[in-house]
Design an enzyme around this catalytic site. Structure first.
Site, PDB file in Angstrom:
ATOM      1  N   ASP A 132      41.023 -12.347  15.360  1.00  0.00           N
ATOM      2  CA  ASP A 132      41.644 -12.667  16.641  1.00  0.00           C
ATOM      3  C   ASP A 132      42.002 -14.148  16.687  1.00  0.00           C
ATOM      4  O   ASP A 132      41.408 -14.975  15.986  1.00  0.00           O
ATOM      5  CB  ASP A 132      40.732 -12.296  17.807  1.00  0.00           C
ATOM      6  CG  ASP A 132      39.399 -13.025  17.785  1.00  0.00           C
ATOM      7  OD1 ASP A 132      38.777 -13.111  16.706  1.00  0.00           O
ATOM      8  OD2 ASP A 132      38.963 -13.522  18.852  1.00  0.00           O
ATOM      9  N   GLU A 164      36.097 -13.214  18.407  1.00  0.00           N
ATOM     10  CA  GLU A 164      35.309 -14.443  18.281  1.00  0.00           C
ATOM     11  C   GLU A 164      35.823 -15.500  19.228  1.00  0.00           C
ATOM     12  O   GLU A 164      35.054 -16.299  19.758  1.00  0.00           O
ATOM     13  CB  GLU A 164      35.350 -14.962  16.845  1.00  0.00           C
ATOM     14  CG  GLU A 164      34.349 -16.072  16.549  1.00  0.00           C
ATOM     15  CD  GLU A 164      34.862 -17.485  16.872  1.00  0.00           C
ATOM     16  OE1 GLU A 164      34.045 -18.434  16.875  1.00  0.00           O
ATOM     17  OE2 GLU A 164      36.076 -17.649  17.096  1.00  0.00           O
TER      18      GLU A 164
END
Length: 378
Positions: free
Chosen positions: A76, A135
């Site tokens: 991400d 994250e």
């Protein structure tokens, strides 16, 4: 054995997949295809609902037995923001530099590790990649759920390297051997809304909140340790629900963050702020979100192999640091020793995020040296 994965080509393919946190889908397809073609058994699952989900996680495993070396990372990325000279999800390579969202944090490191892993013999123990799609967000359905998955199957790496961009001035100059903890808090002070011309009919919460702020600013949390700087509290916002100049607001809120070392615990810091708020502004409430506790990996085999691999490839001695923000090491330390090491981080999260092509190749060579030292495949 020659690697069958070019790290720059794979990094470009990953960057070309928009994967704003929390991420799932296409970007995982790309990585899974590369790993499956190189002998990895890939496990993927999606879980959670908005706003913290849905999130995809991946565990890719190859080999069996000891030693077991794990690489952790995230696919991400943060939103690209405005002001790019090119499409942030259409990576370009120009003058030896690759530009695109995720080039620095941290799709290039994942590609570099995949390339290094593909070049390793498959009969030297266990190699795993622990990859999350959350994250950059709250990690509610991210790495903690990967840990659950591993624990349910009694899978435990002996050591884990996280590919976060830790280098400062040049590749290899800094390894993160621990991270500070982080807690965000919101202090809500109630009042009674009214007209400023009739203050006796209202109850202004702002002076009460100001007393809380003064008390927080006067705090001295600790002096730090040999490994960590002093813990630090920063007020980050003050707000009221109305901006009208002739209205006493019904409430006032202060927002703060504490980055703390391993002398502190998140829950203890929350209780401390709650006590101060109640003392200075009775009736106030504190909302808190602990992002993670401070952790420190003690010296050992993981230090030795990472430091020596950097020394052999780059000819420099890295600094062992605990500076900077948090990483998923705050969760993974539950499993085994953890360090973070990756690219120079000057452009992470910025408009025009980029990485030098040669640094990506060199990082892959360092990762391969680490694996060779761990598995004895010199």
């Amino acid at each position: 054995m020659t690697s069958s994965i070019d790290p720059v080509d794979l990094a470009r393919a990953l960057i070309a997949c928009p994967s704003i946190t929390p991420a799932r889908g296409e970007v995982f397809d790309v990585l899974a295809a590369a790993l499956t073609a190189n002998g990895f058994e890939v496990h993927r699952w999606v879980m959670g609902e908005a706003p913290d989900g849905p999130t995809e996680n991946m565990v890719a495993i190859r080999g069996s037995g000891a030693p077991h070396f794990g690489f952790a990372g995230h696919l991400d990325v943060v939103p690209p923001g405005d002001g790019w000279d090119s499409d942030p999800f259409d990576p370009i390579v120009e003058n030896g530099v690759m530009t695109g969202r995720g080039a620095n944090d941290m799709k290039s490191a994942i590609a570099a590790f995949a390339s290094a892993a593909a070049a390793m013999p498959q009969d030297k123990g266990t190699l795993s990649l622990l990859i999350t799609g959350d994250e950059e967000g709250y990690a509610t359905y991210g790495t903690p759920r990967i840990i659950d998955w591993l624990n349910e199957r009694d899978i435990r790496p002996d050591m884990i390297l996280i590919g976060e961009p830790t280098s400062v001035d040049r590749l290899g100059d800094t390894i993160k051997i621990g991270r500070r903890g982080s807690v965000n808090m919101w202090i809500d002070v109630p009042g009674t809304q009214g007209h400023v011309a009739y203050p006796h009919r209202a109850d202004n919460p702002i002076p009460k909140l100001a007393r809380v702020v003064d008390a927080l600013e006067a705090l001295h949390l600790d002096n730090g340790t040999d490994a960590f700087p002093p813990s630090n509290l920063e007020l980050t916002a003050v707000s009221t629900p109305t901006q009208a100049s002739n209205v006493i607001p019904a409430s006032a809120t202060a927002q703060l963050n504490i980055r703390f070392n391993n002398l502190q615990r998140g829950a203890d810091l929350v209780r401390m702020v709650e006590d101060i708020a109640e003392r200075e502004a009775p009736g106030s409430t504190v909302r808190a979100r602990i992002s993670g506790e401070a952790f420190l990996t003690p010296p050992g085999d993981l230090y030795d192999v990472v430091v020596s691999a950097i020394r052999d490839e780059m000819g420099i001695e890295p600094e062992l640091s605990t500076s900077g923000g948090t990483s998923d090491g705050r969760f993974l330390i539950q499993l085994c020793p953890v360090v973070d090491f990756g690219l120079p981080n000057a452009s992470m999260h910025k408009v025009g995020e980029h990485a030098r092509v040669e640094d990506i190749h060199a990082l892959s060579r360092i990762y391969r040296r680490i694996l060779e030292k761990v598995f004895g495949a010199l």
